[in-house]
Design an enzyme around this catalytic site. Sequence first.
Site, PDB file in Angstrom:
ATOM      1  CG  ASP A  30     -45.938 -15.278  27.548  1.00 20.13           C
ATOM      2  OD1 ASP A  30     -46.436 -16.406  27.387  1.00 20.13           O
ATOM      3  OD2 ASP A  30     -45.665 -14.809  28.656  1.00 20.13           O
ATOM      4  CB  SER A  72     -45.947 -18.790  29.383  1.00 25.44           C
ATOM      5  OG  SER A  72     -45.391 -17.632  29.969  1.00 25.44           O
TER       6      SER A  72
END
Length: 262
Positions: A153, A41
Site C-alpha cells: 500500500d 491506495s
Amino acid sequence: MDKPKVGLVLGAGSARGLAHVGVLQVLEEQGIPFHFIVGSSMGAMIGGIYGSGTDIKILGKVFEQIDLGRFFEIGIPTMGFINGTKINEFLKLLTKNKRFEDLFLPVYMVATDLYTGTTVVINEGSVAEAIRASISIPGIFRPVPRGQMLLVDGAVTDRVPVEAAAQMGADIIIAVDVKFGAGKQIVINNTLDVILTSLDIMQRQQLDTICNKSDVLIQPAVAGYNSWDFNKAQELIALGREATLAKLEELKEVKQKFSPQV
C-alpha cells in the site's frame, strides 16, 4: 509565459476514498483544469478508473451495487490473507484492461517497496496491476512483486502524495485528504480495523507536509465512516462534492490562471 501545470492528488482512505468520485464530479462540472493525477491506495484506484475513461457520474453506482466481498478470496496467510486474483480481475474490468499509455491523461500511482522502505511511483505497464500494488494493505493483501521490488500500500509511506506531484512537475497542487478531520471515531472490530487504524496513527505526521505543499486542500467530512463502508458510496460521494463546492472560490482562482488574457 507558460501556463502552470496543475496536479490533482487523491489520497488514501479505503472506503472513505469514494469521496474522490464526488470531487472529480465537481471539478468536471465547474471546468477546473488539472493535467495529471497522482493517487495513493484508494486514490490510485479512483484515479486509474477515471483516467481509463469511465464515466465519473456512474462510478458511484458501480461501487454501490457491487458486492466487493465476492472479490476478496480469503486463504491461508502467505504474506497476506487475500491473494488478490479476483480483485485484480475486477480492476481490469473497471480500467478496461488499459495500460498507462492508453489513459486519456497521465496518472501516477504510489506504492511502497518493502525491501527498501521507499515510495515507488508507477506510471507504466498495466493500470490494474499498479492499482493492485497501491491498495495492498500489509497483512491483508499479498504484496505485489515488481522487478526487484515487493510492493504494498502506498499509504504506508505517502498517503497524500503531494511531494510526488511536485516531482512530476506540478506548479499548482489540488490535494484531497480523506483520512482525518473532526468527528473521527475509532472503531476496532476486526483484524482489518487494527491494521488500518495502525496505519492512520503512523500517517498523522504527514499532515503538516500535506497542508504546506497543497495550493488547494480538500478534506471531505468522512471521518465518521469506517474503512469498509463501501455500501455507503452515495453518502461518501455527496460529502466529496460538498467539500469541493466549499473550496470553489479557491478552485476558480486556479481556473482563472488558464483563462485567455485580455
